[in-house]
Enzyme design. Sequence first.
Site, mmCIF file in Angstrom:
data_model
loop_
_atom_site.group_PDB
_atom_site.id
_atom_site.type_symbol
_atom_site.label_atom_id
_atom_site.label_comp_id
_atom_site.label_asym_id
_atom_site.label_seq_id
_atom_site.Cartn_x
_atom_site.Cartn_y
_atom_site.Cartn_z
ATOM 1 N N CYS A 233 0.836 -1.247 -0.169
ATOM 2 C CA CYS A 233 0.066 0.043 -0.065
ATOM 3 C C CYS A 233 0.864 1.409 -0.062
ATOM 4 O O CYS A 233 0.281 2.181 -0.282
ATOM 5 C CB CYS A 233 -1.065 -0.042 1.233
ATOM 6 S SG CYS A 233 -2.106 -1.672 1.285
ATOM 7 N N HIS B 119 -3.038 7.017 2.916
ATOM 8 C CA HIS B 119 -3.500 5.680 2.394
ATOM 9 C C HIS B 119 -4.890 5.328 3.126
ATOM 10 O O HIS B 119 -5.134 5.509 4.311
ATOM 11 C CB HIS B 119 -2.788 4.558 2.740
ATOM 12 C CG HIS B 119 -2.987 3.222 2.459
ATOM 13 N ND1 HIS B 119 -3.668 2.884 1.395
ATOM 14 C CD2 HIS B 119 -2.879 2.129 3.361
ATOM 15 C CE1 HIS B 119 -3.990 1.452 1.464
ATOM 16 N NE2 HIS B 119 -3.746 1.297 2.631
ATOM 17 N N ASN C 61 -10.363 -0.285 0.574
ATOM 18 C CA ASN C 61 -8.812 -0.226 0.539
ATOM 19 C C ASN C 61 -8.492 -0.581 -0.837
ATOM 20 O O ASN C 61 -8.353 -1.956 -1.176
ATOM 21 C CB ASN C 61 -8.397 -1.031 1.773
ATOM 22 C CG ASN C 61 -6.988 -1.081 1.754
ATOM 23 O OD1 ASN C 61 -6.143 -0.657 0.788
ATOM 24 N ND2 ASN C 61 -6.243 -1.402 2.897
#
Length: 311
Positions: A112, A236, A266
């Site tokens: 990520c 993020h 996500n």
Amino acid sequence: MATTRGGIITGWGIGVPDNVVTNEDLSARMDTNDAWIRERTGIRERRIGGTTSQWAIEAGLAALERAGRRPDEIDAVILATTTPDQIIPATSATVQDGIGVPGGAFDVNAACSGFVYALTTAHGLLAIGAERLLVIGSETLSRVTDWDDRSVAILVGDGAGAVVLEAVDGPGQLLSWNLGADGSLRHLLKCDHGGFLYMNGKEIFRKAVRVVIDSAQKAITDAGLTADDIDLMVPHQANLRIISAACQRLGIPEEKAVVVIDRYGNTSSASIPLALADALDAGRLNKGDKVLLTGFGGGMTWASAVLHWGG
Ligand code: UT7
């Protein structure tokens, strides 16, 4: 940061599946519910489907159009992804061909944190002579998700975000960067060949808040700034509670954080460019603003950068 050639972002774009999967849709197939998902994660819905190269190409073409650039003006495609279409070749090869970029192409996998790793690497290429680069974060986490495992299935989404980065004389937009990793924590989030995504959510949550604060704080200090100077934070999008905790501990008001997790879930390395594009499209960035990008992910990895918008 001593450099005679910097970069500025001149275009941005996204590519996401049309297929919207709501929390209610997931509740119909596994033991979960909308209230739990919204309260614990901030997610309402996510986009599911397609391939990593497909969304990367769509986002890349949109970013080129916004920048007013043709594919043949791009020196390289840098694709951050943790869900490549295949093991070999790199998915950036498919993207390079699909967009029609004559230059180089390579993937970056820092989970990520991948987009900030890629953006930082891109600035290094500009410093040694590249003129224009396409930096993309694209994922199809749905393809490595066990749709009977509620601990992961409620979190993930598919899609891509891209930026065109162009060289300028002088320092450009990047005021500071901070990249980090601790491979001794690699067991916390993983996906073996042919397997499904596994994560120890609780442990990652705990560690994530710590590393993100530390990394963001270092980037802010290295930029010669304090938290008060940050106009926009692009974190993020893993969990709204992580974003809130990071804002609180950094001393950045939550209204300054871009949140798109409610709509996209996500999306790993796509989450920061998706959020950045959302903020730009909403007119939330003005010339002179200081923007903090910050993320964390499997590895563990973490990465932060401070940009001087319009700098
Ligand atoms: O992209 C970077 C990597 N990923 C992350 O950053 C993820 C970080 N972690 C998280 O976001 C959170 O840990 C989760 C959202 C994954 C989980 O939230 P949590 O607050 O840590 O929940 P939990 O795992 O402690 O579970 C709490 C309760 C449990 O029930 P009991 O034992 O209290 O009765 C679980 O069984 O919630 C239950 N539960 C669920 N209930 C409904 C766990 N998952 C679900 C679910 N739906 N999907």
